[in-house]
Enzyme design. Structure first.
Site, PDB file in Angstrom:
ATOM      1  N   CYS A   2       0.819  -1.209   0.000  1.00  0.00           N
ATOM      2  CA  CYS A   2       0.000   0.000   0.000  1.00  0.00           C
ATOM      3  C   CYS A   2       0.858   1.266   0.000  1.00  0.00           C
ATOM      4  O   CYS A   2       1.949   1.286   0.550  1.00  0.00           O
ATOM      5  CB  CYS A   2      -0.882   0.039   1.236  1.00  0.00           C
ATOM      6  SG  CYS A   2      -1.893  -1.409   1.458  1.00  0.00           S
ATOM      7  N   ARG A  27       5.353  -0.062  -6.005  1.00  0.00           N
ATOM      8  CA  ARG A  27       5.322  -0.813  -4.748  1.00  0.00           C
ATOM      9  C   ARG A  27       4.407  -2.031  -4.819  1.00  0.00           C
ATOM     10  O   ARG A  27       4.487  -2.909  -3.968  1.00  0.00           O
ATOM     11  CB  ARG A  27       4.841   0.102  -3.615  1.00  0.00           C
ATOM     12  CG  ARG A  27       5.792   1.237  -3.308  1.00  0.00           C
ATOM     13  CD  ARG A  27       5.158   2.226  -2.368  1.00  0.00           C
ATOM     14  NE  ARG A  27       4.818   1.634  -1.101  1.00  0.00           N
ATOM     15  CZ  ARG A  27       5.577   1.674  -0.009  1.00  0.00           C
ATOM     16  NH1 ARG A  27       6.716   2.307  -0.047  1.00  0.00           N
ATOM     17  NH2 ARG A  27       5.193   1.119   1.108  1.00  0.00           N
ATOM     18  N   TRP A  74      -2.930  -2.736  -1.456  1.00  0.00           N
ATOM     19  CA  TRP A  74      -2.505  -4.118  -1.716  1.00  0.00           C
ATOM     20  C   TRP A  74      -3.288  -4.945  -0.710  1.00  0.00           C
ATOM     21  O   TRP A  74      -3.025  -4.885   0.487  1.00  0.00           O
ATOM     22  CB  TRP A  74      -0.994  -4.220  -1.499  1.00  0.00           C
ATOM     23  CG  TRP A  74      -0.383  -5.526  -1.898  1.00  0.00           C
ATOM     24  CD1 TRP A  74       0.051  -5.886  -3.144  1.00  0.00           C
ATOM     25  CD2 TRP A  74      -0.094  -6.637  -1.043  1.00  0.00           C
ATOM     26  NE1 TRP A  74       0.588  -7.152  -3.099  1.00  0.00           N
ATOM     27  CE2 TRP A  74       0.507  -7.637  -1.835  1.00  0.00           C
ATOM     28  CE3 TRP A  74      -0.295  -6.893   0.317  1.00  0.00           C
ATOM     29  CZ2 TRP A  74       0.915  -8.858  -1.310  1.00  0.00           C
ATOM     30  CZ3 TRP A  74       0.113  -8.118   0.831  1.00  0.00           C
ATOM     31  CH2 TRP A  74       0.715  -9.077   0.015  1.00  0.00           C
ATOM     32  N   ASN A 100      -1.957   2.247   5.730  1.00  0.00           N
ATOM     33  CA  ASN A 100      -1.056   1.135   5.389  1.00  0.00           C
ATOM     34  C   ASN A 100      -0.839   0.332   6.665  1.00  0.00           C
ATOM     35  O   ASN A 100      -0.655   0.922   7.726  1.00  0.00           O
ATOM     36  CB  ASN A 100       0.315   1.653   4.933  1.00  0.00           C
ATOM     37  CG  ASN A 100       0.254   2.336   3.585  1.00  0.00           C
ATOM     38  OD1 ASN A 100      -0.787   2.363   2.941  1.00  0.00           O
ATOM     39  ND2 ASN A 100       1.379   2.881   3.167  1.00  0.00           N
ATOM     40  N   GLY A 101      -0.797  -0.975   6.543  1.00  0.00           N
ATOM     41  CA  GLY A 101      -0.545  -1.805   7.723  1.00  0.00           C
ATOM     42  C   GLY A 101      -1.729  -2.715   7.991  1.00  0.00           C
ATOM     43  O   GLY A 101      -2.606  -2.896   7.132  1.00  0.00           O
ATOM     44  N   GLU A 483      18.253 -17.353  -6.881  1.00  0.00           N
ATOM     45  CA  GLU A 483      17.863 -15.994  -7.249  1.00  0.00           C
ATOM     46  C   GLU A 483      17.370 -15.936  -8.701  1.00  0.00           C
ATOM     47  O   GLU A 483      16.405 -15.244  -9.006  1.00  0.00           O
ATOM     48  CB  GLU A 483      19.053 -15.041  -6.996  1.00  0.00           C
ATOM     49  CG  GLU A 483      18.849 -13.608  -7.410  1.00  0.00           C
ATOM     50  CD  GLU A 483      17.679 -12.896  -6.728  1.00  0.00           C
ATOM     51  OE1 GLU A 483      17.086 -13.437  -5.771  1.00  0.00           O
ATOM     52  OE2 GLU A 483      17.347 -11.793  -7.194  1.00  0.00           O
ATOM     53  N   LYS A 487      13.651 -14.709  -9.838  1.00  0.00           N
ATOM     54  CA  LYS A 487      13.402 -13.650 -10.830  1.00  0.00           C
ATOM     55  C   LYS A 487      12.367 -14.123 -11.841  1.00  0.00           C
ATOM     56  O   LYS A 487      11.432 -13.411 -12.170  1.00  0.00           O
ATOM     57  CB  LYS A 487      14.680 -13.259 -11.576  1.00  0.00           C
ATOM     58  CG  LYS A 487      15.731 -12.467 -10.837  1.00  0.00           C
ATOM     59  CD  LYS A 487      15.297 -11.113 -10.361  1.00  0.00           C
ATOM     60  CE  LYS A 487      14.728 -11.167  -9.056  1.00  0.00           C
ATOM     61  NZ  LYS A 487      14.827 -10.817  -7.854  1.00  0.00           N
ATOM     62  N   GLU A 490       8.797 -14.543 -10.357  1.00  0.00           N
ATOM     63  CA  GLU A 490       8.206 -13.263  -9.956  1.00  0.00           C
ATOM     64  C   GLU A 490       7.561 -12.518 -11.127  1.00  0.00           C
ATOM     65  O   GLU A 490       6.475 -11.978 -10.987  1.00  0.00           O
ATOM     66  CB  GLU A 490       9.297 -12.331  -9.392  1.00  0.00           C
ATOM     67  CG  GLU A 490       9.645 -12.559  -7.948  1.00  0.00           C
ATOM     68  CD  GLU A 490      10.754 -11.615  -7.479  1.00  0.00           C
ATOM     69  OE1 GLU A 490      10.654 -11.126  -6.351  1.00  0.00           O
ATOM     70  OE2 GLU A 490      11.722 -11.374  -8.221  1.00  0.00           O
ATOM     71  N   HIS A 506      18.199 -36.102  -6.097  1.00  0.00           N
ATOM     72  CA  HIS A 506      17.376 -36.554  -4.968  1.00  0.00           C
ATOM     73  C   HIS A 506      15.917 -36.125  -5.107  1.00  0.00           C
ATOM     74  O   HIS A 506      15.210 -36.005  -4.122  1.00  0.00           O
ATOM     75  CB  HIS A 506      17.963 -36.026  -3.654  1.00  0.00           C
ATOM     76  CG  HIS A 506      19.352 -36.532  -3.405  1.00  0.00           C
ATOM     77  ND1 HIS A 506      19.627 -37.844  -3.138  1.00  0.00           N
ATOM     78  CD2 HIS A 506      20.550 -35.893  -3.431  1.00  0.00           C
ATOM     79  CE1 HIS A 506      20.929 -38.004  -2.991  1.00  0.00           C
ATOM     80  NE2 HIS A 506      21.514 -36.835  -3.169  1.00  0.00           N
ATOM     81  N   LYS A 605       6.670  -4.294  -3.650  1.00  0.00           N
ATOM     82  CA  LYS A 605       8.084  -3.959  -3.590  1.00  0.00           C
ATOM     83  C   LYS A 605       8.577  -3.956  -2.149  1.00  0.00           C
ATOM     84  O   LYS A 605       9.671  -4.396  -1.846  1.00  0.00           O
ATOM     85  CB  LYS A 605       8.299  -2.583  -4.238  1.00  0.00           C
ATOM     86  CG  LYS A 605       9.740  -2.120  -4.243  1.00  0.00           C
ATOM     87  CD  LYS A 605      10.554  -2.963  -5.177  1.00  0.00           C
ATOM     88  CE  LYS A 605      12.037  -2.680  -5.107  1.00  0.00           C
ATOM     89  NZ  LYS A 605      12.831  -3.835  -5.562  1.00  0.00           N
TER      90      LYS A 605
HETATM   91  C1  G6P Z   1       9.586  -8.273  -1.529  1.00  0.00           C
HETATM   92  C2  G6P Z   1      10.164  -7.884  -2.865  1.00  0.00           C
HETATM   93  C3  G6P Z   1      11.457  -8.660  -3.120  1.00  0.00           C
HETATM   94  C4  G6P Z   1      12.418  -8.436  -1.976  1.00  0.00           C
HETATM   95  C5  G6P Z   1      11.806  -8.809  -0.632  1.00  0.00           C
HETATM   96  C6  G6P Z   1      12.672  -8.361   0.531  1.00  0.00           C
HETATM   97  O1  G6P Z   1       9.091  -9.568  -1.591  1.00  0.00           O
HETATM   98  O2  G6P Z   1       9.247  -8.122  -3.919  1.00  0.00           O
HETATM   99  O3  G6P Z   1      12.039  -8.209  -4.329  1.00  0.00           O
HETATM  100  O4  G6P Z   1      13.578  -9.181  -2.199  1.00  0.00           O
HETATM  101  O5  G6P Z   1      10.543  -8.162  -0.475  1.00  0.00           O
HETATM  102  O6  G6P Z   1      12.711  -6.969   0.528  1.00  0.00           O
HETATM  103  P1  G6P Z   1      13.805  -6.083   1.213  1.00  0.00           P
HETATM  104  O7  G6P Z   1      13.375  -4.678   0.911  1.00  0.00           O
HETATM  105  O8  G6P Z   1      13.763  -6.393   2.675  1.00  0.00           O
HETATM  106  O9  G6P Z   1      15.107  -6.427   0.600  1.00  0.00           O
END
Ligand code: G6P
Length: 610
Positions: A2, A27, A74, A100-101, A483, A487, A490, A506, A605
Site C-alpha cells: 500500500c 510498490r 494491496w 497502510n498496515g 535468485e 526472478k 516473480e 534426490h 516492492k
Molecule cells: C519483496 C520484494 C522482493 C524483496 C523482498 C525483501 O518480496 O518483492 O524483491 O527481495 O521483499 O525486501 P527487502 O526490501 O527487505 O530487501
C-alpha cells in the site's frame, strides 16, 4: 505494498495526488482511491486496478480542492474491489482516512462499534479506525483527542493519513510500523509513505517515528506522540535525484536497473577499499567494530532476494573469516526463538529497510542481546535507523519490483565485510590485495556480462512458453540459481525452482524430460567438473540445458543447448557477474509473455505486513 500520498496547500490537489500515486505504483497494488476536500465536502473516488482506471473515472469531473489524500491498496483484509479500496469514511462521510498496515483487533473493534450503531460498509480492517475516531469525537472530545484516543485503542501496524470536515485545513498523520514522510514546501505540505511520491515537489522532509503523529496545515505542522508529548523533528534533505526514479529511455525500470549495475556495484565499493593494505573500511561500523570483529557466530536474516544475498555471504564469511554463519528467513527467525548469545552478530539485509519480517527479526535479535548490523539500501529507513550500525549499499532507488541491482550491491557489501573481518584474522595482506584488485575489476566485468543481452533475448524466445524451469548451481553459484529462479517466477509467472546441482538427483531429476529447460551456472571454478557431471545427468534424460559458462570455455558447447559466456572472477565475487544473464533471461521471457515486468501481479516492492 500500500502507498499513501497527501497534499495541503494552495494548488489543486488532484494532479499532485495522481502523480504521487503513479510514483508509488512500483510498490505493488491492486486498487486505488483518493479523497479531496472542497467547500466543506469530501469527494471520494476509488477504482480497482491501475491508476489509469482511476483517472479514466475522472473524465469530465475535475474534483477541485486544495486538500486531499490518496492511496494504492494491496489487499490484506477483503478482496480487491472498489468498496474495499481506500479512502474509508465514517458513518457520516465527514472523515476520510487511508491506511497502510494491519489492524489486528479490528474484529473486536468492529463488534463494539457496530453495537454502538456504526454501519460498516467494507470488509477491511481499516474501516474500524475511522469509525473509532468518529465514536470518540461524538463523545465530545476535540478532533485531535479523538484521533489520539483511537490510536491508543488499535493494535497492529499503521501509517495513517486523514482529512475531515471538522478541521478542513488540516491533514492528520500517524505512524506505527509503517513509514510516513512529510514533505515541506512553501505554504504547502506533502505526506507520503515513500519519498519518491513527493520528491518532484520538495526535498525537505521529516520522517515520523513509531508512536508519533503530525498535524499538518498550510501554515506549518505540529508533531507529538500519541500520548500528547511534543516532539521536535529534524528536517532532512532527500539526496537522490528525480531521474533516479524515472525510466531514462528504458522500456522498464527493471531493465534500467539491470543496466545500472556496473555503476551501482562501483558505488557500493566507493571509498571503501584500501588497495595497498588489501583491506576494506566500512565507516558505518565504527561504533560496533569491536563486536563485529570478535563475534563468534553470525546470523544473517532477510527475505526474498536479500536472503539469497545472505546465502552468498555465508559462503564468503565461513571460507575467509572462519566464523560459523547461519542464514535464515526473517519470518522464521523472528518466531523460532533462536539461540543468540551476546558475542553473536546478527546481520539484517534489506533493500527497502522496511520489510516487516526483517524488522521484527532485528528487534528480536536486539532483545536477545546481539549486536545487529544492517546492509540496507534506503537511507533513513526504519531498519537503517534501528540497527546498532551498518553499511548502506548506495544502489539508489530500486523501483522494479523484481530486485536486481540491490542483489549485486548487497553481495558487494558482504564481500567488503568479509574482507574487513578476514584481514583481522588469518588472511594475509597479499590475499587481501588480490581480492581488492578483483573487486575493482567488477564494474567492468558486469558491463561485459550485460553484453549477453542479445543472446539471452534470443534464448528467451525459444523457451518463453515453457511451464517449468529448473536452475542449478554449486558453491557460490547455488544462491545464484535460487535468485535466478525467483526472478523468473516473480515476473513471468512460470514455475521455477533453484537447486544445488548435486541435490537434483534426490528429487527434481524426476521432472526432467525434453520439455524441461534447465539453467545451469557452470563457471570454471572449483566445482566445475562436478557440475559438468550434473549437466550430463540432465542431458541423459533429454533435458534442455542453458549453461552460463566462463568466457573461452568451449568444452560445454557440444554438450548443452545454449551457452552464455561471461567473465570470471574470484569464486566469492562470481555471483555478482553470474546473476546478470539470469536477470536478463527472466526479463526477456516476461516481456515476451506480455507480463507487466515492473508491476507483477500480487507482488509488492516493500512488504510492510507480515
Ligand atoms: C519483496 C520484494 C522482493 C524483496 C523482498 C525483501 O518480496 O518483492 O524483491 O527481495 O521483499 O525486501 P527487502 O526490501 O527487505 O530487501
Amino acid at each position: 505494498m500500500c502507498g499513501i500520498v497527501g497534499y495541503i496547500g494552495q494548488k489543486q490537489s488532484l494532479p499532485i495526488l495522481l502523480e504521487g500515486l503513479k510514483r508509488l505504483e512500483y510498490r505493488g497494488y491492486d486498487s486505488a482511491g483518493l479523497a479531496v476536500l472542497n467547500e466543506g465536502k469530501i469527494h471520494i473516488l476509488k477504482q480497482v486496478g491501475k491508476i489509469a482506471s482511476l483517472e479514466a473515472e475522472l473524465t469530465g469531473s475535475h474534483m477541485p480542492g486544495v486538500v486531499g489524500i490518496a492511496h494504492t491498496r494491496w489487499a490484506t483484509h477483503g478482496e480487491p474491489n472498489q468498496t474495499n479500496a481506500h479512502p474509508h469514511c465514517d458513518c457520516t462521510g465527514n472523515i476520510a482516512l487511508v491506511h497502510n498496515g494491519i489492524i489486528e483487533n479490528y474484529n473486536s473493534l468492529k463488534k463494539v462499534l457496530t453495537d454502538k450503531g456504526h454501519t460498516f460498509r467494507t470488509e477491511t480492517d481499516t474501516e474500524s479506525i475511522v469509525h473509532l475516531i468518529e465514536e470518540f469525537y461524538h463523545n465530545g472530545t476535540s478532533f485531535e483527542e479523538a484521533f489520539r484516543s483511537a490510536l491508543l485503542e488499535i493494535e497492529g501496524t499503521y501509517g495513517i493519513t486523514l482529512i475531515s470536515r471538522y478541521e478542513p485545513d488540516r491533514i492528520y498523520c500517524a505512524r506505527k510500523g509503517s513509514p510516513l514522510v512529510v514533505g515541506i514546501g512553501k505554504n504547502e505540505y506533502f505526506v507520503a509513505s515513500d519519498a519518491s511520491a513527493i520528491i518532484a515537489h520538495t526535498r525537505n522532509v521529516f520522517y515520523l517515528e513509531d508512536g508519533e503523529i503530525a498535524i499538518v496545515s498550510r501554515e506549518g505542522f505540529i508533531t507529538k506522540t500519541i500520548h500528547n508529548k511534543p516532539v521536535t523533528k529534524k528536517v532532512e534533505k532527500i539526496s537522490f535525484d528525480l531521474e533516479r526514479i524515472e525510466k531514462a529511455g528504458f522500456p522498464h525500470f527493471m531493465l534500467k536497473e539491470i543496466y545500472e549495475q556496473p555503476q551501482t556495484v562501483a558505488d557500493a565499493m566507493r571509498g571503501r577499499l584500501i588497495e595497498e593494505e588489501g583491506v576494506s573500511k566500512l565507516g558505518g561500523l565504527t561504533t560496533i567494530l569491536h563486536n563485529v570483529l570478535r563475534s563468534r557466530k553470525i546470523f544473517i536474516t532477510a527475505c526474498g532476494t536479500s536472503y539469497h544475498a545472505g546465502l552468498v555471504g555465508e559462503y564468503m564469511i565461513e571460507q575467509y573469516c572462519r566464523i560459523p554463519v547461519e542464514v535464515e528467513y526473517a519470518s522464521e527467525f523472528r518466531y523460532r526463538d533462536p539461540i543468540i548469545q551476546d558475542d553473536n552478530l546478527v546481520i539484517v539485509i534489506t533493500q527497502s529497510g522496511e520489510t516487516a519480517d526483517t524488522l521484527a527479526a532485528l528487534r528480536e535479535a536486539k532483545r536477545k542481546g546481539a549486536t545487529v548490523m544492517g546492509i540496507v539500501n534506503v537511507v533513513g529507513s526504519t531498519i537503517a535507523r534501528e540497527t546498532h550500525g551498518g553499511t548502506y549499499i548506495h544502489a539508489g532507488p530500486e523501483i522494479g519490483v523484481a530486485s536486481t541491482k540491490a542483489f549485486t550491491s548487497q553481495v558487494t557489501a558482504l564481500a567488503l565485510l568479509t574482507l574487513m573481518i578476514a584481514r583481522t584474522k588469518a588472511m594475509s595482506a597479499e590475499e587481501g590485495r588480490q581480492i581488492v584488485k578483483e573487486m575493482k575489476k567488477l564494474p567492468e566485468k558486469v558491463e561485459v556480462a550485460l553484453q549477453t543481452d542479445k543472446l539471452v533475448a534470443q534464448i528467451a524466445r525459444e523457451f518463453k512458453d515453457k511451464r517449468n524451469f529448473l536452475y542449478l548451481g554449486r558453491g557460490y553459484n547455488y544462491p545464484v540459481a535460487l535468485e535466478g529462479a525467483l526472478k523468473l517466477k516473480e515476473i513471468s509467472y512460470i514455475h521455477a525452482e533453484g537447486y544445488p546441482a548435486a541435490e537434483m538427483k534426490h528429487g527434481p531429476i524426476a521432472l526432467i524430460d525434453d520439455d524441461m529447460p534447465v539453467v545451469v551456472i557452470a563457471i570454471h571454478d572449483s566445482t566445475y567438473e562436478k557440475i559438468v557431471s550434473n549437466i550430463e545427468e540432465v542431458k541423459a534424460r533429454k533435458g534442455r540445458v542453458i549453461a552460463v559458462v566462463s568466457e573461452g570455455d568451449d568444452k560445454l558447447n557440444k554438450l548443452v543447448d545454449y551457452t552464455i559466456p561471461i567473465p570470471t572472477t574470484l569464486d566469492l565475487l562470481q555471483p555478482i557477474i553470474s546473476i546478470i544473464p539470469l536477470q536478463l533471461l527472466a526479463y526477456h521471457i516476461a516481456v515476451l509473455r506480455g507480463c507487466d515486468v515492473d508491476q507483477p501481479r500480487n507482488l509488492a516492492k516493500s512488504v510492510t505486513v507480515e
